[in-house]
Structures are given as C-alpha cells and as structure tokens.
Design a protein around this motif. Structure first.
Motif, PDB file in Angstrom:
ATOM      1  N   ARG A 173      19.875   0.316   0.353  1.00 41.22           N
ATOM      2  CA  ARG A 173      19.674   0.582  -1.071  1.00 41.22           C
ATOM      3  C   ARG A 173      18.563  -0.290  -1.625  1.00 41.22           C
ATOM      4  O   ARG A 173      17.739   0.173  -2.412  1.00 41.22           O
ATOM      5  N   SER A 174      18.559  -1.566  -1.151  1.00 37.76           N
ATOM      6  CA  SER A 174      17.493  -2.451  -1.606  1.00 37.76           C
ATOM      7  C   SER A 174      16.138  -1.929  -1.140  1.00 37.76           C
ATOM      8  O   SER A 174      15.169  -1.901  -1.910  1.00 37.76           O
ATOM      9  N   GLN A 175      16.097  -1.484   0.149  1.00 40.66           N
ATOM     10  CA  GLN A 175      14.845  -0.912   0.647  1.00 40.66           C
ATOM     11  C   GLN A 175      14.484   0.347  -0.120  1.00 40.66           C
ATOM     12  O   GLN A 175      13.317   0.576  -0.446  1.00 40.66           O
ATOM     13  N   ALA A 176      15.533   1.188  -0.398  1.00 45.02           N
ATOM     14  CA  ALA A 176      15.274   2.423  -1.148  1.00 45.02           C
ATOM     15  C   ALA A 176      14.763   2.090  -2.554  1.00 45.02           C
ATOM     16  O   ALA A 176      13.857   2.754  -3.070  1.00 45.02           O
ATOM     17  N   GLN A 177      15.381   1.051  -3.171  1.00 52.27           N
ATOM     18  CA  GLN A 177      14.917   0.660  -4.498  1.00 52.27           C
ATOM     19  C   GLN A 177      13.483   0.147  -4.449  1.00 52.27           C
ATOM     20  O   GLN A 177      12.675   0.452  -5.325  1.00 52.27           O
ATOM     21  N   GLN A 178      13.193  -0.635  -3.381  1.00 56.11           N
ATOM     22  CA  GLN A 178      11.823  -1.106  -3.234  1.00 56.11           C
ATOM     23  C   GLN A 178      10.865   0.053  -3.016  1.00 56.11           C
ATOM     24  O   GLN A 178       9.778   0.103  -3.595  1.00 56.11           O
ATOM     25  N   ALA A 179      11.315   1.009  -2.127  1.00 55.34           N
ATOM     26  CA  ALA A 179      10.479   2.190  -1.885  1.00 55.34           C
ATOM     27  C   ALA A 179      10.318   2.996  -3.160  1.00 55.34           C
ATOM     28  O   ALA A 179       9.229   3.508  -3.459  1.00 55.34           O
ATOM     29  N   LEU A 180      11.435   3.119  -3.932  1.00 61.41           N
ATOM     30  CA  LEU A 180      11.367   3.847  -5.199  1.00 61.41           C
ATOM     31  C   LEU A 180      10.411   3.157  -6.161  1.00 61.41           C
ATOM     32  O   LEU A 180       9.632   3.820  -6.854  1.00 61.41           O
ATOM     33  N   ALA A 181      10.493   1.835  -6.163  1.00 58.25           N
ATOM     34  CA  ALA A 181       9.583   1.101  -7.038  1.00 58.25           C
ATOM     35  C   ALA A 181       8.134   1.310  -6.602  1.00 58.25           C
ATOM     36  O   ALA A 181       7.244   1.497  -7.442  1.00 58.25           O
ATOM     37  N   ARG A 182       7.923   1.272  -5.259  1.00 64.80           N
ATOM     38  CA  ARG A 182       6.566   1.532  -4.771  1.00 64.80           C
ATOM     39  C   ARG A 182       6.115   2.941  -5.129  1.00 64.80           C
ATOM     40  O   ARG A 182       4.981   3.160  -5.555  1.00 64.80           O
ATOM     41  N   ASN A 183       7.058   3.905  -4.900  1.00 63.19           N
ATOM     42  CA  ASN A 183       6.719   5.300  -5.214  1.00 63.19           C
ATOM     43  C   ASN A 183       6.417   5.462  -6.701  1.00 63.19           C
ATOM     44  O   ASN A 183       5.498   6.195  -7.086  1.00 63.19           O
ATOM     45  N   GLU A 184       7.222   4.785  -7.525  1.00 64.40           N
ATOM     46  CA  GLU A 184       6.990   4.860  -8.963  1.00 64.40           C
ATOM     47  C   GLU A 184       5.639   4.263  -9.319  1.00 64.40           C
ATOM     48  O   GLU A 184       4.891   4.825 -10.127  1.00 64.40           O
ATOM     49  N   ALA A 185       5.318   3.123  -8.668  1.00 62.68           N
ATOM     50  CA  ALA A 185       4.019   2.510  -8.931  1.00 62.68           C
ATOM     51  C   ALA A 185       2.882   3.410  -8.449  1.00 62.68           C
ATOM     52  O   ALA A 185       1.876   3.594  -9.138  1.00 62.68           O
ATOM     53  N   GLU A 186       3.093   3.991  -7.230  1.00 70.33           N
ATOM     54  CA  GLU A 186       2.077   4.905  -6.704  1.00 70.33           C
ATOM     55  C   GLU A 186       1.947   6.133  -7.595  1.00 70.33           C
ATOM     56  O   GLU A 186       0.838   6.605  -7.868  1.00 70.33           O
ATOM     57  N   TYR A 187       3.113   6.673  -8.035  1.00 71.72           N
ATOM     58  CA  TYR A 187       3.066   7.853  -8.909  1.00 71.72           C
ATOM     59  C   TYR A 187       2.371   7.517 -10.222  1.00 71.72           C
ATOM     60  O   TYR A 187       1.569   8.305 -10.726  1.00 71.72           O
ATOM     61  N   ARG A 188       2.691   6.328 -10.760  1.00 68.40           N
ATOM     62  CA  ARG A 188       2.074   5.937 -12.019  1.00 68.40           C
ATOM     63  C   ARG A 188       0.563   5.805 -11.850  1.00 68.40           C
ATOM     64  O   ARG A 188      -0.212   6.288 -12.677  1.00 68.40           O
ATOM     65  N   ALA A 189       0.175   5.153 -10.711  1.00 62.21           N
ATOM     66  CA  ALA A 189      -1.258   5.005 -10.468  1.00 62.21           C
ATOM     67  C   ALA A 189      -1.910   6.363 -10.254  1.00 62.21           C
ATOM     68  O   ALA A 189      -2.996   6.641 -10.782  1.00 62.21           O
ATOM     69  N   SER A 190      -1.212   7.233  -9.468  1.00 60.68           N
ATOM     70  CA  SER A 190      -1.745   8.579  -9.227  1.00 60.68           C
ATOM     71  C   SER A 190      -1.795   9.378 -10.519  1.00 60.68           C
ATOM     72  O   SER A 190      -2.748  10.113 -10.772  1.00 60.68           O
ATOM     73  N   PHE A 191      -0.757   9.242 -11.346  1.00 60.18           N
ATOM     74  CA  PHE A 191      -0.692   9.972 -12.615  1.00 60.18           C
ATOM     75  C   PHE A 191      -1.846   9.575 -13.513  1.00 60.18           C
ATOM     76  O   PHE A 191      -2.509  10.430 -14.110  1.00 60.18           O
ATOM     77  N   GLU A 192      -2.065   8.276 -13.596  1.00 63.07           N
ATOM     78  CA  GLU A 192      -3.083   7.802 -14.521  1.00 63.07           C
ATOM     79  C   GLU A 192      -4.492   8.032 -13.983  1.00 63.07           C
ATOM     80  O   GLU A 192      -5.409   8.303 -14.743  1.00 63.07           O
ATOM     81  N   ALA A 193      -4.657   7.923 -12.629  1.00 64.46           N
ATOM     82  CA  ALA A 193      -6.000   7.994 -12.061  1.00 64.46           C
ATOM     83  C   ALA A 193      -6.393   9.395 -11.625  1.00 64.46           C
ATOM     84  O   ALA A 193      -7.486   9.589 -11.111  1.00 64.46           O
ATOM     85  N   ALA A 194      -5.510  10.378 -11.804  1.00 61.52           N
ATOM     86  CA  ALA A 194      -5.804  11.739 -11.346  1.00 61.52           C
ATOM     87  C   ALA A 194      -7.032  12.287 -12.063  1.00 61.52           C
ATOM     88  O   ALA A 194      -7.236  12.066 -13.256  1.00 61.52           O
ATOM     89  N   ALA A 195      -7.853  13.033 -11.293  1.00 65.24           N
ATOM     90  CA  ALA A 195      -9.049  13.635 -11.881  1.00 65.24           C
ATOM     91  C   ALA A 195      -8.703  14.833 -12.743  1.00 65.24           C
ATOM     92  O   ALA A 195      -9.499  15.233 -13.597  1.00 65.24           O
ATOM     93  N   VAL A 196      -7.526  15.437 -12.491  1.00 66.89           N
ATOM     94  CA  VAL A 196      -7.075  16.566 -13.315  1.00 66.89           C
ATOM     95  C   VAL A 196      -6.058  16.065 -14.330  1.00 66.89           C
ATOM     96  O   VAL A 196      -5.463  14.989 -14.165  1.00 66.89           O
ATOM     97  N   GLY A 197      -5.842  16.845 -15.361  1.00 70.31           N
ATOM     98  CA  GLY A 197      -4.890  16.455 -16.384  1.00 70.31           C
ATOM     99  C   GLY A 197      -3.457  16.568 -15.907  1.00 70.31           C
ATOM    100  O   GLY A 197      -3.089  17.514 -15.210  1.00 70.31           O
ATOM    101  N   LYS A 198      -2.618  15.588 -16.260  1.00 71.39           N
ATOM    102  CA  LYS A 198      -1.195  15.603 -15.936  1.00 71.39           C
ATOM    103  C   LYS A 198      -0.409  15.310 -17.209  1.00 71.39           C
ATOM    104  O   LYS A 198      -0.763  14.398 -17.975  1.00 71.39           O
TER     105      LYS A 198
END
Length: 531
Positions: A173-198
């Motif tokens: 669960r801790s690893q999943a939470q860490q992975a979720l946090a990473r995924n959330e950070a990656e999603y946030r970075a991808s969301f904000e840096a996307a060349a298309v509108g989101k």
C-alpha cells in the motif's frame, strides 16, 4: 472482708482435703486424677490450636479456638480442684467455673447450629472421590490446556502470518501510495505541460474544475480565470444546442466517449475551432458521474485551411465543369470532324469507283482501285476514332479484321481465305493510319502476286515479341514472288513498294521478307504510346 479473702478464704471455709479427713489415699487419688485430667485438658487444646494453625484452609476454624478456650477452662477447674484440697480458694474456683460455664454454653449454642453444616462436609471417601474427579478434571484440564496451547500456537502462527501479510500489504500500500503520488505528479505535470488543451469539469453543472495553460491560451485567458466558470458559456452560441445534446447522451451512458468539432468563444469575441474528445469518470459502485474530462485540440488553422480548400474546391469544380463542357464541346467537334472526314473519304471512294468504271486502260483502272483501298483505310481509321470513348485511341484488333476483310473482298476474284489474329492494342491516329496503309498494301500485294490461278490463304497477324516490340506479319501460301520485284528498288518495283518502305521508315520499323512455300512479310515496330 477483702476481695482476696473472698477469693482465697471466703467466710473461713475449710479446704476440700478436710472433707476427705486428710486421708492420704483419697487426697492423692483426687489430686493425681485432677493433675492428669488438667494436663490432658491443657494438652488437647494445644494440639487443636496447632492443627488449626497448620490448616488455615479448614472451615469453621474459629470454632476450634472456642473449643480450645472451653477445654482450657475445664482443665483450669481441675487444677483449682487440686488447690482447693489444701487452700479454700472457692471464690477463684467459682469464677473459673463461671467462665467455664459461659464458654460451654457459648460453645454449645454455636455448635448446634453448625452441626448440619459440619455434617454436610464431605467425608474422607467423598474427599477421595472428589480428589479422583479433581485429578481427572486436572488431566482433562491439562489436555484442554495442551489443546488450547496448540490452538493458541496455531492462532499465534496465523496471527504471525496475518501480521506478515498485513505488513506486506502495508508495504504494498505504501508503494502503491508512492506510485499513486508519482502518477499524480506525472499526471499533473503532463496535464499542465500538454501541448493540447485539457479540461476537467463538473458533469452536472458544467463548470470548469481544472484547465491547463494550452486550453486557457487558446481562449485568450489565464487558467485561474476559467476555474468555476460555466463551460457552455465559452461555446460559440450556434454550436451550443448540438453540444448539449451530445453531452447528454454521454452523461446518460448511451455512449462512452464524446467527440465533436465545435467553435469556442475567445476573449476577444472571435470564434476558434477546437476538436473536443470527452469521457465521464464514474463511481465504480453506484455508476454515478463524478468527473468529466476532455482533451481539446486547436484545429482553427486546419478548419480555416479546410474552408479555404473548400472554396478552392468549389472554384476548381467550376473550372472542371467549364473544362468538361469545353471537352464535351471538343469531343462533339472531333466526332463531327471525324464524321465529316469519313464522309468526305466515302465521297472520294465513290468518285474513284465511278472513275474506274469509265476507264478502259486496265493499268489505270487497277491504280485507281488501289488508291480506293488506301482511301478506305484512312476512312476506317476515322470511323474507329469517331466511335471510341476518348476520341484519341481505339483497339486495333477489330480495325485490322474489318480492314483486311474489305481489301480481300474488294480485290479477289477467286476464293481467298482470310485469317486475322491481333492482340488487343490501343493505338492512336499517328500509329493507326500507317499501320492500316501497311496492311492494305501487303494484303493487296498478296492478292496480286500469290494466287494467279486458284484459291489460297492470307494470314494477318499482330503480336508482341519478347523484347516488347510489335510484330506485323502478312503471309500467304501462294506461288511466291521475287522480293526485289515487290519491295526492291528496281524498275519492277511499283508505287506500293515505295509506299510500304516509306511507311516502315516513318514508323521506325524493320521489315524482312521470306518466300519459302509462299511469301511472309514481317515488320517489327516499336510499341505505340497512346496519347
């Protein structure tokens, strides 16, 4: 009288030994008996007291102490009986007896009510039986304890395994939470840096929850300016109704994704085209819509290019229509030209026939008929072009069949069999005319020279060689004739030979003639290029 006198010598009484007349035997008997009884009385309570002290677990132990006091008091009365043999201490003896009486009455009063309880106490046999049962119970208890210990051990092992699994699960669960946090950070970075509108919106209210910079800049805003705003208000008014209808189907679950090209309303009031791809995030248990997410691609330049392309297409269609009309007019004119040429050639053919009939000179008459065959070949070419689809090419195979048949039927007095085999080949005017004249001249030569006195066969072949060149073959099974007479440069060579050589040279071909069992003329030509 003092208290001591009353206790030791009340009213001048005599000692008890006086009553025994101081008989030594009686005095000794009474004194000895009372000594033994007194000592016994003192010995018994001491033993009872010692027993009670050693067995603190005995029920009603306090009654034993009452008996100890009662027996001691009884023993004291016997010792005082010895004293009263010589000393008249009857007051003391009376007091001791009074204490003994009180203790005996108290003991009796307490003992009788206790008798049922004491009687209810288990006997030795019962105690032994109880002990046996107790030992059995202890054995069963030990077995139960062993079973309990085994179960406790198993339970402990299970708990340890469960604890290990829980620890592992917590680690996962801790690893999943860490992975979720990473995924959330990656999603946030991808969301904000996307060349298309989101965008993320509330599916029920349509208000923006989250937008990235690409979408905000597409509309001319900063991202924070759009948060909480109604998304439909940024849709071009003419596109809102269709958009709401499509989104309602998505929200109801009728469709799983939503795709639409629509116009958005920019800050400056101008429309901008975007391609929206949306979906709904639902609660896995209730299937209720939680969030709508969308990707908006800026297609404004493409739509503008499409509009310009559409305008260009309409212009081109107009040009094509005009060109088609012009081509149709050209085709009509060409067909008319071909028709007029064919008709004119037919007029020439009729004039040649009429002129030949009026000639008495056989040579001149033959020359006019040969010219008529050449004119027919030219007319047949125009007839074929007039009936073709594109007015520029036609299949040469039926043309050769009709041409050869006409030459044979018009120039043979005896029975001549004609075989024509030609590959399908699209040819144009520049190739068809010299080819038709060549066939006309070669078939005419075969009719003139190969069969002086009987029937025969003429073969007209058109085939493609291994090198890709076209081979025209005209062969007969007649008597044969000298090649130089028919195709040479001598005096014997006539107009037909000159025409054949000129046509072969014009078409860039090579001609060979063999006269074995007839005459075979083969002309190899470059394959025509249809225009």
């Amino acid at each position: 009288m003092s208290i001591w006198d009353w206790l030791l010598n009340p009213s001048g009484l005599t000692p008890h030994g006086f009553c025994l007349s101081w008989a030594p035997g009686l005095v000794s008997l009474h004194a000895g008996s009372d000594v033994v009884i007194g000592l016994s009385y003192f010995s018994i309570p001491l033993a009872i007291a010692a027993l009670v002290r050693r067995r603190p677990d005995l029920q009603y132990g306090w009654v034993a102490y009452l008996f100890v006091a009662f027996i001691l008091a009884c023993g004291t009365t016997h010792l005082l009986a010895i004293l009263t043999l010589w000393v008249p201490a009857y007051g003391v003896e009376g007091l001791i007896k009074l204490v003994t009486a009180v203790l005996s009455v108290a003991t009796a009063a307490i003992l009788w009510p206790l008798l049922p309880r004491v009687a209810a106490l288990p006997s030795a046999a019962q105690l032994e039986h109880l002990n046996l049962r107790l030992r059995d119970s202890e054995a069963e208890a030990r077995l139960s304890n062993l079973e309990l210990e085994r179960r406790v051990a198993e339970r402990t092992e299970q708990l340890e395994r469960a604890n290990a699994q829980l620890t592992e699960a917590l680690a996962e669960r801790s690893q999943a939470q860490q992975a979720l946090a990473r995924n959330e950070a990656e999603y946030r970075a991808s969301f904000e840096a996307a060349a298309v509108g989101k965008i993320q919106t509330d599916p029920l209210t349509g208000r923006y929850i989250r937008v990235n910079r690409a979408f905000a800049q597409m509309l001319g805003y900063e991202p924070e300016e759009l948060i909480g705003k109604d998304g439909w208000s940024f849709t071009w008014p003419d596109d809102r109704d269709d958009g709401r209808e499509g989104f309602a189907r998505l929200l109801s679950g009728e469709v799983s994704t939503y795709h639409r090209e629509k116009r958005y309303l920019r800050r400056d009031g101008q429309p901008v085209w975007g391609r929206l791809s949306g979906s709904i995030v639902r609660d896995p248990d209730t299937n209720e819509p939680l969030l709508s997410v969308g990707v908006v691609e800026d297609i404004d330049e493409r739509r503008k290019a499409q509009a310009a392309l559409e305008e260009t297409r309409r212009d081109l269609e107009a040009m094509v229509e005009a060109r088609t009309a012009a081509l149709a007019q050209r085709d009509l004119l060409l067909r008319e030209v071909y028709h007029r040429v064919k008709n004119n050639l037919q007029v020439v053919d009729s004039l040649l026939v009429m002129q030949a009939r009026q000639l008495a000179d056989a040579t001149a008459k033959e020359a006019l008929l040969g010219l008529r065959s050449r004119v027919y070949a030219l007319g047949l070419v125009h007839h074929q072009l007039m009936g073709s689809a594109n007015l520029s090419t036609f299949d040469v195979a039926p043309f050769l069949q009709e041409l050869s048949t006409n030459v044979v039927e018009g120039g043979a007095d005896q029975e001549i069999e004609l075989n024509v085999e030609a590959i399908p080949l699209e040819v144009g005017l520049d190739f068809a005319i010299p080819l038709g004249l060549l066939v006309t001249e070669l078939v005419t030569n075969a009719l003139k020279h190969a069969f002086p006195a009987g029937p025969g066969t003429i073969d007209v072949l058109l085939e493609r060689g291994a090198d890709g060149r076209i081979a025209l073959i005209v062969a007969d099974n007649g008597v044969g004739y000298a090649a130089d007479d028919a195709f040479g440069d001598g005096v014997a060579a006539g107009l037909g030979a000159s025409i054949i050589k000129g046509l072969v040279s014009q078409m860039g071909g090579v001609m060979s003639v063999t006269t074995n069992n007839g005459t075979r003329c083969e002309i190899r030509l470059a394959s025509p290029v249809a225009s």
